[in-house]
Design a protein around this motif. Structure first.
Motif, PDB file in Angstrom:
ATOM      1  N   GLY A 156     -10.917  -3.055  -2.240  1.00 38.94           N
ATOM      2  CA  GLY A 156     -10.172  -1.886  -2.669  1.00 38.94           C
ATOM      3  C   GLY A 156     -10.392  -1.518  -4.116  1.00 38.94           C
ATOM      4  O   GLY A 156      -9.748  -0.602  -4.621  1.00 38.94           O
ATOM      5  N   GLY A 157     -11.325  -2.206  -4.789  1.00 38.80           N
ATOM      6  CA  GLY A 157     -11.586  -1.927  -6.188  1.00 38.80           C
ATOM      7  C   GLY A 157     -12.826  -1.099  -6.427  1.00 38.80           C
ATOM      8  O   GLY A 157     -13.366  -1.093  -7.539  1.00 38.80           O
ATOM      9  N   GLN A 194      -6.595   4.229  -6.379  1.00 35.96           N
ATOM     10  CA  GLN A 194      -7.936   4.313  -5.825  1.00 35.96           C
ATOM     11  C   GLN A 194      -8.528   5.719  -5.962  1.00 35.96           C
ATOM     12  O   GLN A 194      -7.801   6.704  -6.158  1.00 35.96           O
ATOM     13  CB  GLN A 194      -7.908   3.902  -4.355  1.00 35.96           C
ATOM     14  N   GLU A 205       0.831  -1.188   0.000  1.00 36.06           N
ATOM     15  CA  GLU A 205       0.000   0.000   0.000  1.00 36.06           C
ATOM     16  C   GLU A 205       0.876   1.252   0.000  1.00 36.06           C
ATOM     17  O   GLU A 205       1.769   1.389   0.836  1.00 36.06           O
ATOM     18  CB  GLU A 205      -0.911   0.012   1.226  1.00 36.06           C
ATOM     19  N   VAL A 258      -3.151  -0.448  -8.751  1.00 36.07           N
ATOM     20  CA  VAL A 258      -4.504   0.095  -8.610  1.00 36.07           C
ATOM     21  C   VAL A 258      -4.416   1.475  -7.974  1.00 36.07           C
ATOM     22  O   VAL A 258      -3.883   1.622  -6.862  1.00 36.07           O
ATOM     23  CB  VAL A 258      -5.398  -0.819  -7.751  1.00 36.07           C
ATOM     24  N   VAL A 309      -1.120  -7.151  -5.853  1.00 40.94           N
ATOM     25  CA  VAL A 309      -1.943  -5.981  -6.157  1.00 40.94           C
ATOM     26  C   VAL A 309      -1.455  -4.849  -5.267  1.00 40.94           C
ATOM     27  O   VAL A 309      -1.525  -4.924  -4.038  1.00 40.94           O
ATOM     28  CB  VAL A 309      -3.443  -6.253  -5.912  1.00 40.94           C
ATOM     29  N   THR A 310      -0.909  -3.822  -5.888  1.00 44.38           N
ATOM     30  CA  THR A 310      -0.351  -2.677  -5.173  1.00 44.38           C
ATOM     31  C   THR A 310      -1.306  -1.504  -5.292  1.00 44.38           C
ATOM     32  O   THR A 310      -1.717  -1.146  -6.398  1.00 44.38           O
ATOM     33  CB  THR A 310       1.025  -2.309  -5.750  1.00 44.38           C
ATOM     34  N   PHE A 311      -1.680  -0.908  -4.167  1.00 46.51           N
ATOM     35  CA  PHE A 311      -2.669   0.166  -4.136  1.00 46.51           C
ATOM     36  C   PHE A 311      -1.998   1.505  -3.876  1.00 46.51           C
ATOM     37  O   PHE A 311      -1.150   1.628  -2.988  1.00 46.51           O
ATOM     38  CB  PHE A 311      -3.692  -0.072  -3.023  1.00 46.51           C
ATOM     39  N   TYR A 354     -15.263   2.157  -7.101  1.00 52.09           N
ATOM     40  CA  TYR A 354     -15.103   3.363  -7.920  1.00 52.09           C
ATOM     41  C   TYR A 354     -16.452   4.015  -8.174  1.00 52.09           C
ATOM     42  O   TYR A 354     -17.508   3.413  -7.992  1.00 52.09           O
ATOM     43  CB  TYR A 354     -14.432   3.032  -9.257  1.00 52.09           C
ATOM     44  N   GLU A 410       0.593   4.764   0.901  1.00 50.16           N
ATOM     45  CA  GLU A 410      -0.319   5.594   1.673  1.00 50.16           C
ATOM     46  C   GLU A 410       0.118   7.051   1.730  1.00 50.16           C
ATOM     47  O   GLU A 410      -0.655   7.914   2.153  1.00 50.16           O
ATOM     48  CB  GLU A 410      -0.452   5.038   3.094  1.00 50.16           C
ATOM     49  N   ARG A 431      -3.250   4.630  -2.249  1.00 52.75           N
ATOM     50  CA  ARG A 431      -4.396   4.893  -1.388  1.00 52.75           C
ATOM     51  C   ARG A 431      -4.862   6.350  -1.501  1.00 52.75           C
ATOM     52  O   ARG A 431      -4.102   7.238  -1.878  1.00 52.75           O
ATOM     53  CB  ARG A 431      -4.042   4.570   0.061  1.00 52.75           C
ATOM     54  N   ILE A 489     -10.634  -7.688  -7.968  1.00 51.91           N
ATOM     55  CA  ILE A 489     -10.009  -6.996  -6.845  1.00 51.91           C
ATOM     56  C   ILE A 489     -10.940  -7.172  -5.652  1.00 51.91           C
ATOM     57  O   ILE A 489     -11.993  -6.531  -5.559  1.00 51.91           O
ATOM     58  CB  ILE A 489      -9.792  -5.505  -7.145  1.00 51.91           C
TER      59      ILE A 489
END
Length: 428
Positions: free
Chosen positions: A134-135, A72, A24, A70, A42-44, A137, A26, A46, A131
Motif C-alpha cells: 500500500g506504499g 494513497q 482502511e 498513509v 498503519v491507517t490508509f 506512489y 475507504e 484509500r 510499508i
C-alpha cells in the motif's frame, strides 16, 4: 439561564472522548475537534476517499502500534486548520513524557512524476520503505492533488521501522502541485522533518524543529518550489545531517526529471558546535540541481558542500552566513583528504562559488539560532536586504520577499497563533 461553557465550546473541553482511528478509510470521512483520535497501526486513506480534518482537531499517535497515516494515490487529505485552531498530530504520551519517535508520521503519496526507472529505463512505481503493502506512489500527472495541509503541526513522530529506516515527520512521495501546503510545522522527529520523493508539490511557511536527521530533504526527481523555511536543529544525530539535503537519486544517475527544486527565503540554524558527524547548512549530492536564494545559514560545520559529478546549484543572491564553526564558507577539499576534506566533487570550489554569488559572512543577529527561546528570536530587527534577490514572479513565489531569511523583520507574523516552540520543558 445561560448555557454551560462546555456546551458552547465542545472543541475546548478537556475531557473529549477518544476515538480509535485505524484500518482502511475507504469512503470519505471527517474528523471533528470535539474528539481526540488515536491513530493505531498503519491507517490508509484509500483511493477515491477524502479524509477531512476540522480546525482544532488533535490526532495522537499510538506508541505500541507505531501509528502512521498513509494517504494513497487517488485519495485526499484535507487538513485545513486556522491560526487560532491548528490541527495537531502528536504523541499519545502526556506532556513531559513525549519523545521523538513515539509514533510513525504522515505519509502522502501521489501520482506525480518521479525519476525511478527499471532495468530497461522505463518509468516505474516507487514504494515507501517500511510499508509492506500500500506504499506505492508516482505517475505521470504533475498537477495531481492529494488535498491540502494548512496550519498543521506534526510532533514527536518518526518511529523506527528497521535499521536506518525511520518515518519522516511529513513524507511527500510523488505528490503533485495541485496539493496545497502552507503553514506546516514538524517538531521533534526521529528522522527528517520534510522529505520529498519526486513529485512537483509546492510549499510555503514550513518550520522544522530538532530533526533526528535533515531539515528539508529531496530525492528521485523532485522539482517543486519552496518559500519561507525555518529550521532550528538542536538534536544530536547518528550520521551526516544538513539543513537542506538533496539528491537526484540514490545512485546519482542522470535519470529525468532531474531533482531541481527552487527555494527562496530560508533561515537555517544549526547546532552551533562540533559533533562526531558532519553537519552542513546545504548538502547537495548525487547529481541534483537546485536554485537557492535569500538564505541565512548560521551555526553549522560549514554552510555548503557539493558532492559527486553533475551536481549543480544556482545561488541567486541574498546569502548571509555566520558562526559556521569549521569553515565560514566551505571546506577546502584536497585530493586524498579524509571525510569533509576529501575532493568528492571533482575540483569544484564551493567557497569560490559562494563568493561569486555575493555571500556575506556577517552575523544577521538572530539570537534564536543559538538559544531557541521563541519564534520571534528568528526574525531580524530590520530586513536583511543587502544583496537579496527577487524571487521569481511566477504566481507561486511572493516576489516582493526581497530579503534574506524566512522572516522580513520582527513584525513579520506568519508564524503567529499556530506555531509553537516548546510545550513542556521535559519533552525532547
Amino acid at each position: 439561564m445561560s448555557a454551560e461553557p462546555a456546551a458552547l465550546e465542545p472543541c475546548a473541553r478537556a475531557d473529549k472522548p477518544v476515538v480509535e482511528l485505524s484500518g482502511e478509510i475507504e469512503h470519505s470521512a471527517r474528523l471533528t475537534c470535539d474528539k481526540v483520535y488515536r491513530l493505531r497501526f498503519v491507517t490508509f486513506v484509500r483511493p477515491g476517499a477524502t479524509l477531512t480534518i476540522d480546525p482544532g482537531t488533535t490526532i495522537v499517535g499510538d506508541r505500541d502500534t507505531r501509528g502512521t497515516l498513509v494517504v494513497q494515490p487517488g485519495a485526499k487529505l484535507v487538513a485545513e486548520g486556522t491560526r487560532e485552531r491548528p490541527i495537531v498530530f502528536t504523541s499519545e504520551a502526556r506532556p513531559g513524557a513525549r519523545r521523538a519517535g513515539d509514533w510513525g508520521g504522515l505519509i502522502i503519496l501521489g501520482k506525480a512524476p518521479t525519476n525511478l526507472r527499471d532495468a530497461e529505463g522505463r518509468p516505474m512505481i516507487g514504494r515507501v520503505e517500511g510499508i509492506a503493502d500500500g506504499g506505492e506512489y508516482g505517475g505521470d500527472d504533475p498537477e495531481d492533488s492529494s488535498g491540502a495541509l494548512r496550519f498543521v503541526r506534526v510532533e514527536y513522530s518518526g518511529t523506527e521501522l528497521g535499521p536506518n529506516n525511520e518515518i519522516n515527520g511529513v513524507t511527500f512521495a510523488g505528490v503533485g502541485r495541485g496539493t496545497q501546503v502552507d503553514h506546516v510545522q514538524v517538531r521533534h522527529t526521529a528522522d527528517d522533518c520534510f522529505e520529498f520523493f519526486g513529485g512537483t508539490v509546492d510549499a510555503r511557511h514550513l518550520i522544522c524543529q530538532d530533526p533526528g536527521d535533515d531539515g528539508f530533504d529531496w530525492d528521485l526527481g523532485y522539482t517543486g518550489r519552496l518559500q519561507f523555511l525555518l529550521l532550528r536543529d538542536g538534536a544530536e544525530a547518528l550520521d551526516t545531517t544538513a539543513g537542506l539535503e538533496g539528491d537526484n537519486d540514490p545512485g546519482g544517475s542522470g535519470n529525468t526529471p532531474r531533482s531541481a527544486p527552487t527555494i527562496f527565503n530560508a533561515t537555517l540554524c544549526g547546532r552551533g558546535h562540533g559533533a562526531e558527524h558532519e553537519h552542513y547548512g546545504m548538502l547537495l549530492r548525487r547529481g541534483t540541481a537546485a536554485t537557492i536564494g535569500n538564505a541565512v545559514v548560521v551555526g553549522f560545520e560549514a554552510p555548503l558542500d557539493l558532492r559527486d559529478r553533475g551536481t549543480a546549484v544556482d545561488l541567486s543572491g541574498g546569502l548571509w552566513l555566520a558562526r559556521n564553526f569549521a569553515a565560514p564558507l566551505a571546506h577546502a577539499e584536497v585530493a586524498g583528504g579524509e571525510l569533509a576534506l576529501a575532493d568528492d566533487d571533482f575540483g569544484l570550489d564551493e567557497a569560490a562559488l559562494l563568493t561569486r554569488a555575493g555571500a556575506r559572512v556577517e552575523d544577521p543577529d538572530l539570537p534564536g539560532c543559538a538559544d531557541p527561546a521563541g519564534l520571534n528570536r528568528y526574525k531580524p530587527r530590520a530586513p536583511l536586504a543587502a544583496g537579496a534577490a527577487a524571487p521569481p514572479a511566477d504566481g507561486f513565489f511572493a516576489a516582493e520577499a526581497r530579503f534574506a531569511g524566512a522572516f522580513r523583520d520582527e513584525s513579520d507574523d506568519w508564524d503567529a497563533g499556530w506555531a509553537v516552540w516548546a510545550d513542556a520543558p521535559e519533552d525532547v
